[in-house]
Motif scaffolding. Structure first.
Motif, PDB file in Angstrom:
ATOM      1  N   GLY A 192     -14.503   2.677 -63.842  1.00  0.00           N
ATOM      2  CA  GLY A 192     -16.145   2.264 -63.386  1.00  0.00           C
ATOM      3  C   GLY A 192     -16.375   3.888 -62.837  1.00  0.00           C
ATOM      4  N   ASN A 193     -17.608   3.655 -62.718  1.00  0.00           N
ATOM      5  CA  ASN A 193     -18.350   5.272 -62.148  1.00  0.00           C
ATOM      6  C   ASN A 193     -17.858   5.693 -60.598  1.00  0.00           C
ATOM      7  OD1 ASN A 193     -21.090   5.176 -64.329  1.00  0.00           O
ATOM      8  ND2 ASN A 193     -21.502   2.593 -64.566  1.00  0.00           N
ATOM      9  N   ILE A 194     -17.893   5.276 -59.665  1.00  0.00           N
ATOM     10  CA  ILE A 194     -17.631   5.541 -58.734  1.00  0.00           C
ATOM     11  C   ILE A 194     -16.248   5.658 -59.045  1.00  0.00           C
ATOM     12  CG2 ILE A 194     -16.557   4.836 -56.514  1.00  0.00           C
ATOM     13  CD1 ILE A 194     -18.925   2.050 -56.099  1.00  0.00           C
ATOM     14  N   ALA A 195     -15.344   5.430 -59.356  1.00  0.00           N
ATOM     15  CA  ALA A 195     -14.232   6.263 -59.778  1.00  0.00           C
ATOM     16  C   ALA A 195     -14.110   7.041 -60.317  1.00  0.00           C
ATOM     17  CB  ALA A 195     -13.432   5.284 -60.715  1.00  0.00           C
ATOM     18  N   PHE A 196     -15.008   7.607 -61.419  1.00  0.00           N
ATOM     19  CA  PHE A 196     -15.501   8.747 -62.149  1.00  0.00           C
ATOM     20  C   PHE A 196     -15.823   9.038 -61.695  1.00  0.00           C
ATOM     21  CE2 PHE A 196     -19.164   9.532 -65.350  1.00  0.00           C
ATOM     22  CZ  PHE A 196     -17.712  10.954 -66.069  1.00  0.00           C
ATOM     23  N   TRP A 197     -16.993   9.127 -60.924  1.00  0.00           N
ATOM     24  CA  TRP A 197     -17.685   9.939 -59.684  1.00  0.00           C
ATOM     25  C   TRP A 197     -16.241  11.078 -58.618  1.00  0.00           C
ATOM     26  CZ3 TRP A 197     -21.954  12.900 -60.180  1.00  0.00           C
ATOM     27  CH2 TRP A 197     -22.269  12.606 -61.649  1.00  0.00           C
ATOM     28  N   ILE A 198     -15.703   9.999 -57.937  1.00  0.00           N
ATOM     29  CA  ILE A 198     -14.171  10.493 -57.228  1.00  0.00           C
ATOM     30  C   ILE A 198     -13.936  11.075 -58.018  1.00  0.00           C
ATOM     31  CG2 ILE A 198     -12.847  10.084 -56.226  1.00  0.00           C
ATOM     32  CD1 ILE A 198     -14.201   7.276 -55.278  1.00  0.00           C
ATOM     33  N   CYS A 199     -13.991  11.313 -59.298  1.00  0.00           N
ATOM     34  CA  CYS A 199     -12.774  12.711 -59.888  1.00  0.00           C
ATOM     35  C   CYS A 199     -13.530  13.749 -60.139  1.00  0.00           C
ATOM     36  CB  CYS A 199     -12.051  11.648 -61.176  1.00  0.00           C
ATOM     37  SG  CYS A 199     -11.299  10.594 -60.741  1.00  0.00           S
ATOM     38  N   LEU A 200     -14.238  13.385 -60.147  1.00  0.00           N
ATOM     39  CA  LEU A 200     -16.290  14.692 -60.743  1.00  0.00           C
ATOM     40  C   LEU A 200     -15.769  15.305 -59.997  1.00  0.00           C
ATOM     41  CD1 LEU A 200     -18.361  12.959 -63.045  1.00  0.00           C
ATOM     42  CD2 LEU A 200     -16.766  14.124 -63.809  1.00  0.00           C
ATOM     43  N   TYR A 201     -15.932  14.588 -58.141  1.00  0.00           N
ATOM     44  CA  TYR A 201     -16.280  15.255 -56.812  1.00  0.00           C
ATOM     45  C   TYR A 201     -15.085  16.193 -56.405  1.00  0.00           C
ATOM     46  CZ  TYR A 201     -21.462  14.190 -55.821  1.00  0.00           C
ATOM     47  OH  TYR A 201     -22.855  13.812 -56.114  1.00  0.00           O
ATOM     48  N   ARG A 202     -13.724  15.076 -56.998  1.00  0.00           N
ATOM     49  CA  ARG A 202     -12.327  16.170 -57.029  1.00  0.00           C
ATOM     50  C   ARG A 202     -12.353  17.211 -57.500  1.00  0.00           C
ATOM     51  NH1 ARG A 202      -8.100  14.348 -54.307  1.00  0.00           N
ATOM     52  NH2 ARG A 202      -6.240  14.604 -54.789  1.00  0.00           N
ATOM     53  N   GLY A 203     -13.087  17.331 -58.758  1.00  0.00           N
ATOM     54  CA  GLY A 203     -12.452  18.467 -59.890  1.00  0.00           C
ATOM     55  C   GLY A 203     -11.154  18.242 -60.461  1.00  0.00           C
ATOM     56  N   HIS A 204     -10.596  17.251 -60.437  1.00  0.00           N
ATOM     57  CA  HIS A 204      -9.862  16.861 -60.955  1.00  0.00           C
ATOM     58  C   HIS A 204      -8.934  15.461 -60.852  1.00  0.00           C
ATOM     59  CE1 HIS A 204      -6.785  17.478 -57.298  1.00  0.00           C
ATOM     60  NE2 HIS A 204      -8.061  18.860 -57.410  1.00  0.00           N
ATOM     61  N   THR A 205      -7.675  15.018 -61.213  1.00  0.00           N
ATOM     62  CA  THR A 205      -7.314  14.277 -61.591  1.00  0.00           C
ATOM     63  C   THR A 205      -5.205  14.180 -60.615  1.00  0.00           C
ATOM     64  OG1 THR A 205      -6.430  13.903 -63.354  1.00  0.00           O
ATOM     65  CG2 THR A 205      -8.436  12.631 -62.958  1.00  0.00           C
ATOM     66  N   ARG A 206      -5.192  15.635 -60.238  1.00  0.00           N
ATOM     67  CA  ARG A 206      -3.661  15.048 -60.014  1.00  0.00           C
ATOM     68  C   ARG A 206      -3.899  14.525 -58.133  1.00  0.00           C
ATOM     69  NH1 ARG A 206      -5.694  21.062 -60.564  1.00  0.00           N
ATOM     70  NH2 ARG A 206      -5.992  21.287 -58.641  1.00  0.00           N
ATOM     71  N   SER A 207      -2.852  13.982 -58.569  1.00  0.00           N
ATOM     72  CA  SER A 207      -2.564  13.067 -56.690  1.00  0.00           C
ATOM     73  C   SER A 207      -2.900  11.692 -56.698  1.00  0.00           C
ATOM     74  CB  SER A 207      -2.032  13.528 -55.508  1.00  0.00           C
ATOM     75  OG  SER A 207      -1.452  14.500 -56.079  1.00  0.00           O
ATOM     76  N   VAL A 208      -3.975  11.392 -58.756  1.00  0.00           N
ATOM     77  CA  VAL A 208      -4.893  10.093 -58.379  1.00  0.00           C
ATOM     78  C   VAL A 208      -3.899   9.321 -59.190  1.00  0.00           C
ATOM     79  CG1 VAL A 208      -7.396   9.579 -59.618  1.00  0.00           C
ATOM     80  CG2 VAL A 208      -6.635  11.409 -58.737  1.00  0.00           C
ATOM     81  N   LEU A 209      -3.608   7.690 -58.848  1.00  0.00           N
ATOM     82  CA  LEU A 209      -3.135   7.072 -59.314  1.00  0.00           C
ATOM     83  C   LEU A 209      -4.565   5.643 -60.054  1.00  0.00           C
ATOM     84  CD1 LEU A 209      -1.793   7.700 -57.437  1.00  0.00           C
ATOM     85  CD2 LEU A 209      -0.581   5.988 -58.707  1.00  0.00           C
ATOM     86  N   GLN A 210      -5.379   5.878 -61.120  1.00  0.00           N
ATOM     87  CA  GLN A 210      -5.839   4.824 -62.392  1.00  0.00           C
ATOM     88  C   GLN A 210      -5.445   3.206 -62.776  1.00  0.00           C
ATOM     89  OE1 GLN A 210      -8.212   6.706 -64.480  1.00  0.00           O
ATOM     90  NE2 GLN A 210      -9.303   5.579 -65.329  1.00  0.00           N
TER      91      GLN A 210
END
Length: 361
Positions: free
Chosen positions: A307-325
């Motif tokens: 969703g949009n919150i998770a989407f922007w978390i990843c955008l601010y993070r700059g990558h998806t390393r160590s992210v479980l979606q």
């Protein structure tokens, strides 16, 4: 929702799912009603010069002034849905005009975060309240924007971070007010981001948009991380009161709960609740949410929804390393065997069923 007037979005890149209605014709949305029924007139520069300039219609009520290169963002749904539409339109301007907007103007958007607010800034352009602009980060003009809009309901690992991260830094870097709040909350709750697992669980209305994995599925993934990192803490962020309490009971003192962003005991988005239920000023709610997303994006591990919150978390993070979606089908993606993921997805799609119930994974 009707599509944009001058461009066609890919089927998977429709309006952010929080959006439920198309804003009215330009100017119509400038007059709004507060909960007390009083008219509030959000007069903007866009309205005063509309009769003298030829605005270009972008998506979902957004207009662009090619003369001074200002983009007027009028979309008014969930905070990060508004941001997603603004991001789409920035890339649309780049595709169509060969340059990026000089500035963004939020005088007409984010209406839910103006109503019932006692902050004098609530009636003004909210862009500088939330963000600061630094165009030095913009991609070179010889770098072509993606042909289609980025998908907020897609697999975030497939995002073109090389292109979008500079846009986020240029237009959506948090304002000083947001940054100060983020730092204060980190100090207050003693959050060591290098030893924190952020869990952002979206339920309530999200179940009408995507398959929502159960809280137990999130707990299972967090437990696996803690087995490998026993000195880590768990930061649970959710609008569902019972999910927050479930994590508190399960992890005890290892659980971090931010009281400044209250959950809803009756269900639904907090920004849509009456002030007596939300128990927070609407503009403060938006600022707090942005502060927590930009802070949480730096956590060592992230377990999140689609969703949009998770989407922007990843955008601010700059990558998806160590992210479980947990994807739009409620299936876990990240730190897993890709073949196993596609096998689960195929089984889910063949089985079909309603999206209105939580799913275990």
């Amino acid at each position: 929702m009707t599509g944009p007037r001058f461009m066609t979005l890919a089927p998977e890149c429709r309006c952010p799912a929080e959006a439920t209605s198309m804003p009215g014709a330009p100017g119509n949305h400038l007059i709004r009603l507060t909960d007390q029924g009083e008219k509030r007139n959000f007069m903007t520069k866009a309205e005063t010069i509309a009769t003298h300039r030829n605005f270009v219609e972008l998506t979902y009520g957004t207009r662009y002034d090619p003369q001074d290169q200002t983009m007027y963002c009028a979309f008014s749904e969930g905070f990060f849905a508004n941001c997603t539409v603004a991001l789409w339109n920035v890339t649309d301007v780049a595709r169509r005009f060969g340059h990026y907007p000089t500035r963004l103007d939020f005088s007409e958007g984010f209406s839910q975060y103006r109503q019932n607010s006692t902050d004098p800034l609530a009636s003004q352009d909210l862009y500088p309240v939330f963000f600061q602009c630094n165009r030095s980060y913009l991609p070179p003009l010889n770098v072509s924007p993606p042909a289609i809009n980025i998908d907020h309901h897609g697999i975030y690992q497939s995002n073109n971070f090389d292109y979008y991260v500079p846009l986020i830094k240029a237009y959506f870097s948090p304002s000083d007010r947001v940054t100060k709040l983020s730092n204060r909350l980190q100090d207050k709750y003693k959050i060591d981001l290098t030893k924190t697992v952020l869990v952002w669980y979206r339920g309530t209305d999200k179940r009408s948009e995507v398959w929502v994995a159960s809280p137990q599925a999130y707990l299972k993934q967090v437990e696996a991380i803690l087995d490998a990192h026993p000195d880590f803490k768990v930061w649970i962020q959710t609008e569902e009161q019972h999910v927050r309490e479930q994590f508190r009971e399960h992890f005890g003192a290892r659980c971090i709960i931010i009281d400044e962003l209250p959950p809803s005991s009756v269900g639904g988005n907090v920004y849509k609740l009456p002030p007596s239920e939300a128990n927070i000023d609407r503009l403060d709610l938006a600022i707090t949410m942005l502060a927590l997303v930009t802070l949480g994006a730096r956590a060592k591990f992230i377990v999140t929804h689609t969703g949009n919150i998770a989407f922007w978390i990843c955008l601010y993070r700059g990558h998806t390393r160590s992210v479980l979606q947990f994807d739009r089908h409620g299936i876990l993606f990240g730190l897993t065997d890709i073949k196993k993921y596609w096998w689960k997805l195929r089984r889910r799609l063949l089985r079909g069923g309603s999206m209105t119930k939580s799913r275990t994974t």
